[in-house]
Design a protein around this motif. Sequence first.
Motif, PDB file in Angstrom:
ATOM      1  N   VAL A 234       0.835  -1.302  -0.198  1.00 32.97           N
ATOM      2  CA  VAL A 234       0.326   0.337  -0.249  1.00 32.97           C
ATOM      3  C   VAL A 234       0.596   1.387  -0.082  1.00 32.97           C
ATOM      4  O   VAL A 234       0.547   2.240  -0.748  1.00 32.97           O
ATOM      5  CB  VAL A 234      -1.100  -0.055   1.445  1.00 32.97           C
ATOM      6  CG1 VAL A 234      -1.579   1.344   1.182  1.00 32.97           C
ATOM      7  CG2 VAL A 234      -1.718  -1.063   1.182  1.00 32.97           C
ATOM      8  N   GLU A 235       1.697   1.040   1.099  1.00 29.75           N
ATOM      9  CA  GLU A 235       2.572   2.524   1.133  1.00 29.75           C
ATOM     10  C   GLU A 235       3.391   2.344  -0.528  1.00 29.75           C
ATOM     11  O   GLU A 235       3.470   3.393  -0.920  1.00 29.75           O
ATOM     12  CB  GLU A 235       4.009   2.432   2.310  1.00 29.75           C
ATOM     13  CG  GLU A 235       4.045   2.136   3.120  1.00 29.75           C
ATOM     14  CD  GLU A 235       2.709   0.642   3.303  1.00 29.75           C
ATOM     15  OE1 GLU A 235       1.671   0.524   4.954  1.00 29.75           O
ATOM     16  OE2 GLU A 235       3.079  -0.195   3.101  1.00 29.75           O
TER      17      GLU A 235
ATOM     18  N   VAL B 116       3.711   6.549  -5.054  1.00 33.41           N
ATOM     19  CA  VAL B 116       3.363   6.459  -6.856  1.00 33.41           C
ATOM     20  C   VAL B 116       2.319   7.973  -7.155  1.00 33.41           C
ATOM     21  O   VAL B 116       2.231   8.246  -7.601  1.00 33.41           O
ATOM     22  CB  VAL B 116       2.521   5.070  -7.719  1.00 33.41           C
ATOM     23  CG1 VAL B 116       2.366   5.272  -9.345  1.00 33.41           C
ATOM     24  CG2 VAL B 116       3.351   4.388  -7.503  1.00 33.41           C
ATOM     25  N   MET B 117       0.742   7.838  -6.549  1.00 34.03           N
ATOM     26  CA  MET B 117       0.113   8.834  -6.192  1.00 34.03           C
ATOM     27  C   MET B 117       0.461   9.403  -6.207  1.00 34.03           C
ATOM     28  O   MET B 117       0.297  11.314  -6.273  1.00 34.03           O
ATOM     29  CB  MET B 117      -1.405   8.343  -5.710  1.00 34.03           C
ATOM     30  CG  MET B 117      -2.159   7.259  -6.245  1.00 34.03           C
ATOM     31  SD  MET B 117      -1.595   7.379  -7.878  1.00 34.03           S
ATOM     32  CE  MET B 117      -3.165   8.456  -7.420  1.00 34.03           C
TER      33      MET B 117
ATOM     34  N   ARG C 158      -3.289   9.660   0.081  1.00 33.88           N
ATOM     35  CA  ARG C 158      -4.011   9.565   1.201  1.00 33.88           C
ATOM     36  C   ARG C 158      -4.876   8.137   1.162  1.00 33.88           C
ATOM     37  O   ARG C 158      -5.221   7.613  -0.026  1.00 33.88           O
ATOM     38  CB  ARG C 158      -5.081  10.441   1.545  1.00 33.88           C
ATOM     39  CG  ARG C 158      -4.888  12.452   2.184  1.00 33.88           C
ATOM     40  CD  ARG C 158      -5.721  13.241   2.306  1.00 33.88           C
ATOM     41  NE  ARG C 158      -6.552  13.627   1.201  1.00 33.88           N
ATOM     42  CZ  ARG C 158      -7.450  13.793   0.768  1.00 33.88           C
ATOM     43  NH1 ARG C 158      -8.072  13.789   2.272  1.00 33.88           N
ATOM     44  NH2 ARG C 158      -8.117  13.971  -0.140  1.00 33.88           N
ATOM     45  N   LEU C 159      -4.908   7.727   2.275  1.00 33.19           N
ATOM     46  CA  LEU C 159      -5.259   6.024   2.114  1.00 33.19           C
ATOM     47  C   LEU C 159      -6.765   6.206   3.070  1.00 33.19           C
ATOM     48  O   LEU C 159      -7.273   6.929   3.801  1.00 33.19           O
ATOM     49  CB  LEU C 159      -4.519   5.227   3.042  1.00 33.19           C
ATOM     50  CG  LEU C 159      -5.229   4.144   3.513  1.00 33.19           C
ATOM     51  CD1 LEU C 159      -5.562   2.944   1.548  1.00 33.19           C
ATOM     52  CD2 LEU C 159      -4.445   2.862   4.062  1.00 33.19           C
ATOM     53  N   MET C 160      -7.952   6.075   2.221  1.00 37.37           N
ATOM     54  CA  MET C 160      -9.224   6.186   2.942  1.00 37.37           C
ATOM     55  C   MET C 160      -9.640   4.588   3.240  1.00 37.37           C
ATOM     56  O   MET C 160      -9.532   3.846   2.328  1.00 37.37           O
ATOM     57  CB  MET C 160     -10.296   6.684   2.568  1.00 37.37           C
ATOM     58  CG  MET C 160     -11.266   7.285   2.686  1.00 37.37           C
ATOM     59  SD  MET C 160     -12.825   8.087   1.468  1.00 37.37           S
ATOM     60  CE  MET C 160     -12.806   6.438   0.148  1.00 37.37           C
TER      61      MET C 160
ATOM     62  N   LEU D  53     -11.623   7.115 -10.164  1.00 37.86           N
ATOM     63  CA  LEU D  53     -11.666   8.066  -8.040  1.00 37.86           C
ATOM     64  C   LEU D  53     -10.966   7.644  -7.535  1.00 37.86           C
ATOM     65  O   LEU D  53     -10.768   8.349  -6.411  1.00 37.86           O
ATOM     66  CB  LEU D  53     -13.410   7.456  -7.546  1.00 37.86           C
ATOM     67  CG  LEU D  53     -14.559   7.909  -8.834  1.00 37.86           C
ATOM     68  CD1 LEU D  53     -15.683   7.337  -7.779  1.00 37.86           C
ATOM     69  CD2 LEU D  53     -14.224   9.645  -9.369  1.00 37.86           C
ATOM     70  N   GLY D  54      -9.800   6.153  -7.366  1.00 40.25           N
ATOM     71  CA  GLY D  54      -8.809   5.720  -6.013  1.00 40.25           C
ATOM     72  C   GLY D  54      -8.183   4.147  -6.867  1.00 40.25           C
ATOM     73  O   GLY D  54      -9.168   3.594  -7.936  1.00 40.25           O
ATOM     74  N   VAL D  55      -7.442   4.175  -6.220  1.00 42.37           N
ATOM     75  CA  VAL D  55      -6.859   2.760  -6.181  1.00 42.37           C
ATOM     76  C   VAL D  55      -7.139   1.748  -5.034  1.00 42.37           C
ATOM     77  O   VAL D  55      -6.828   2.251  -4.368  1.00 42.37           O
ATOM     78  CB  VAL D  55      -5.577   3.237  -6.574  1.00 42.37           C
ATOM     79  CG1 VAL D  55      -4.827   2.062  -6.813  1.00 42.37           C
ATOM     80  CG2 VAL D  55      -4.798   4.411  -7.415  1.00 42.37           C
TER      81      VAL D  55
END
Length: 468
Positions: free
Chosen positions: A62-63, A68-69, A187-189, A215-217
């Motif tokens: 995840v990190e 990357v983002m 950011r992680l949601m 919208l997100g990964v």
Amino acid sequence: MIMSRIEAPRDEVTGNLIDRLRGGLPADAVLTDPDVTASYANDMASFCPAGAPAAVVLPRTVEQVQHVMRTATELRVPVVPQGARTGLSGAANATDGCIVLSLTRMDRILEINPVDRIAVVEPGVVNAALSRAVGEHGLHYPPDPSSWETCTIGGNIGTASGGLCCVKYGVTAEYVLGLDVVLADGRLMTTGRRTAKGVAGYDLTRLFVGSEGSLGVVVRAVLALRPKPPRQLVLAAEFASAAAACDAVCRIMAGGHVPALLELMDRTTVKAVNDLARMGLPETTEALLLAAFDTPDPAADLAALGALCEAAGATAVVPADDVAESELLLQARRLSLPALDAVRGTTMIDDVCVPRSRLGDLIDGVERIAGKHGLTIGVVAHAGDGNTHPTVCFDAQDADECRRARESFDEIMALGLELGGTITGEHGVGVLKKEWLAREIGPVGLEMQRQIKQVFDPLGILNPGKLF
């Protein structure tokens, strides 16, 4: 070491991007060889343009996705998330200068919980691998796209995939309880829940399912599981017309029956499967209906369903004697799309979905469209939920045939909307159908969707050019 020496031309912008990416990733996670990156440029859809990526990144954590983002946001570089690229709408196609974010190395099954009946997985887990793993615990993950041996859970979530068993068990969206999502700015949601019920706030989990990485990964998913059902038995029914087969479907559904699958193959598809695999299917039939039950007494259920088929005019009703014969019939169904692809070398696969009561009208309309354009168009359908796959067969080297294929594809979508249906039941919009999305949802709906996109991705870097 050899691949790292063969890199794409590095202008100042690209060079800075690559250096920044490598600053937070393992050496083997950033690919820049243009011959290699080109192999990640597109999914399996025809007529969908694809650009040349600046780099392909294969994170394991995840990190690393967050790195990357963050890099992409700081440098204003588009990012195209990818799974196994088995999609059929161009949703995973690269754009020029983008980062292709391939999530196939994030392939761990993190948890299987028989009490809570959930699995927690990373996005690169292959659908079939998850199904087999939970099966060892007496559990079942129902969504089963035709590409289930190779497609990934992340891709299934991104396109809201369906499959053969939707008529009884529903689609991917109904099994996604919660998600971990890396947003455009890194950011992680966390959305959703692990519990059987939960209605806290807006349902953001459902918002991400089918969003095609715009919208997100998705980096982690909590999936609902079901008890493992008994092995299913299959029945095959032959009909002298597609209309009669569709009448049988209506009788079955109106009668309250809940088959595990209810699939239709038209004459063109049956012949193509026989030509490809010598399956011995009856080519004298105009439509072949396959039904299955995974109930405690499937033979009795199949007998009741067979009687309804005969009442609708079936010329032959043949229940399988055992599981092995059932699997053979299902294999014939799974070979439908590869078989149609072999007819002319290239296919455009539609996935128009209509109300079950209009299924016969759609199939008749597709036959008229095929005759009008002088093309072979086979129809295979998840008949139990009205989701059809009219498959246009054409020679990609013949410019006129390509034109006619594209026109017929559009006419089929127009027909689906006319019949009260939708342009896509399970493949998604991607590049292939984005102009049709506007026609289906209207200007107000389109504007609201664009505003949602703006909230999650204000710079427009996530999978640009897809959906709308």
